[in-house]
Design an enzyme around this catalytic site. Structure first.
Site, PDB file in Angstrom:
ATOM      1  N   ILE A 236       0.864  -1.199  -0.175  1.00  0.00           N
ATOM      2  CA  ILE A 236      -0.086  -0.111  -0.097  1.00  0.00           C
ATOM      3  C   ILE A 236       0.900   1.284  -0.175  1.00  0.00           C
ATOM      4  O   ILE A 236       0.421   2.504   0.294  1.00  0.00           O
ATOM      5  CB  ILE A 236      -1.010  -0.155   1.098  1.00  0.00           C
ATOM      6  N   ARG A 238       3.851   2.605  -2.268  1.00  0.00           N
ATOM      7  CA  ARG A 238       4.192   3.195  -3.756  1.00  0.00           C
ATOM      8  C   ARG A 238       4.597   2.124  -4.727  1.00  0.00           C
ATOM      9  O   ARG A 238       5.342   1.091  -4.182  1.00  0.00           O
ATOM     10  CB  ARG A 238       5.190   3.951  -3.667  1.00  0.00           C
ATOM     11  N   GLU A 267       1.802   3.010 -12.785  1.00  0.00           N
ATOM     12  CA  GLU A 267       0.609   2.911 -12.853  1.00  0.00           C
ATOM     13  C   GLU A 267       0.145   4.511 -13.413  1.00  0.00           C
ATOM     14  O   GLU A 267       0.844   5.464 -13.373  1.00  0.00           O
ATOM     15  CB  GLU A 267       0.111   2.951 -11.222  1.00  0.00           C
ATOM     16  N   HIS A 285      -5.344   2.110  -6.796  1.00  0.00           N
ATOM     17  CA  HIS A 285      -4.778   3.289  -5.832  1.00  0.00           C
ATOM     18  C   HIS A 285      -5.714   3.866  -4.990  1.00  0.00           C
ATOM     19  O   HIS A 285      -5.994   5.134  -5.119  1.00  0.00           O
ATOM     20  CB  HIS A 285      -3.957   4.136  -6.642  1.00  0.00           C
ATOM     21  N   GLY A 287      -6.048   3.499  -1.525  1.00  0.00           N
ATOM     22  CA  GLY A 287      -5.754   3.185  -0.195  1.00  0.00           C
ATOM     23  C   GLY A 287      -6.260   4.411   1.051  1.00  0.00           C
ATOM     24  O   GLY A 287      -6.586   4.042   2.105  1.00  0.00           O
TER      25      GLY A 287
END
Length: 321
Positions: A236, A238, A267, A285, A287
């Site tokens: 979680i 990078r 990403e 992404h 989180g």
């Protein structure tokens, strides 16, 4: 009347945040929310004194060279590896980020991915939706225990500590690896160990460290080989901290059991091997994606900008020198 400084906001933001900014700046914002190319961003920021970016926006020497009036960059993220701090320092550009406000939401997401991956939730749901569930069986989708298992946390900062606090409810043994000993390790009931030992002992490994060239591919072929074949890996932090191609191979070959990823190299592009890998849970992404956290992030980024405009210290500055 003194002209308000010009601010460019690179993404659509919450109306209440935009309203606050418009009281202090002449604001141009990306209402379409499309990601601008580097060239388009440089063109739009050319006459701006202030810039509100997100983690996918690269602030480098080329951008700074195209924006001679720029004096502050505020990113709506905790991470700031997308900002060239040396180049900002050389040009006297102040940088702010958004720590703390997303800590608990991101720690919750770590547990979401950990539990879903360890218990094969995504895999079994797809199987059910495909109409393959015809009977119950003792050996159907056997996953890994979390209760009284060993959790390894790489990166014991704010979010890592929040992940560790949640482990108490599962009566887990908590190991951690960090650049230095955590002052709160006794409070968290966490044991400091070398990274290789953590990888070898942990049933579940959660990555919560910042990205830099020093942490690039912290988890690669060698590290995956140290892990248990029954282990779960969660990232979680990078993209780039995990070698995604190596992880896909390890899952395909059964060298680890499961993985949960919220961040990826390059990403939003994904390594296609991840999509076909067994035992993996993938999220885009998200989180920090609760309303309170995302509004809090945007508000803190705005607070940095407003403080600078008013000649006050930033509430959340990044050291650029």
């Amino acid at each position: 009347m003194v002209a308000r400084p010009k601010l460019l906001v690179t993404r659509r933001i919450f109306p209440e945040v935009l309203e606050r900014l418009e009281a202090h700046f002449e604001v141009a914002s990306n209402q379409d929310d499309e990601e601008w190319s580097a060239e388009a961003l440089r063109a739009r920021v050319s006459d701006c004194e202030a810039l509100f970016v997100v983690a996918s926006d690269r602030v480098d020497a080329a951008l700074l060279g195209a924006a001679p009036k720029l004096r502050i960059v505020s990113t709506g993220s905790v991470g700031y590896n997308h900002i060239d701090l040396a180049a900002c320092s050389a040009r006297g550009v102040v940088v702010g980020n958004t720590p703390d406000v997303l800590t608990e939401a991101t720690a919750d997401m770590a547990w979401t991915l950990l539990m879903a991956a360890a218990r094969r939730v995504s895999e079994s749901e797809r199987w059910l939706r495909d109409g393959q569930w015809k009977r119950w069986a003792f050996d159907q989708f056997l996953g890994a225990d979390l209760f009284r298992s060993t959790l390894g946390i790489i990166g014991m900062g704010r979010i890592g500590s929040a992940v560790a606090r949640r482990a108490r409810g599962f009566e887990m043994t908590v190991l951690y690896s960090n650049r230095s000993r955590a002052a709160n390790e006794a409070e968290l009931g966490a044991q400091f160990v070398p990274r290789d030992e953590l990888l070898a002992r942990a049933d579940h490994v959660v990555l919560v460290l910042p990205y830099s060239q020093a942490t690039h591919h912290t988890i690669g072929e060698r590290e995956l080989a140290l892990m248990k074949p029954t282990a779960t890996l969660v990232n979680i932090a990078r993209g780039g901290i995990v070698d995604d191609a190596a992880l896909a191979r390890a899952l395909e070959e059964g060298r680890i059991a499961a993985a949960g990823l919220d961040v990826y190299e390059n990403e939003p592009a994904l390594n296609p091997a991840l999509l076909d890998a067994p035992g993996i849970v993938l999220t885009p992404h998200i989180g920090s994606a609760t309303r309170s956290s995302r509004v809090g992030m945007a508000m803190l980024a705005a607070d940095n900008l407003i403080a600078f405009a008013e000649g006050r210290p930033l509430p959340a500055p990044v050291r650029v020198g």
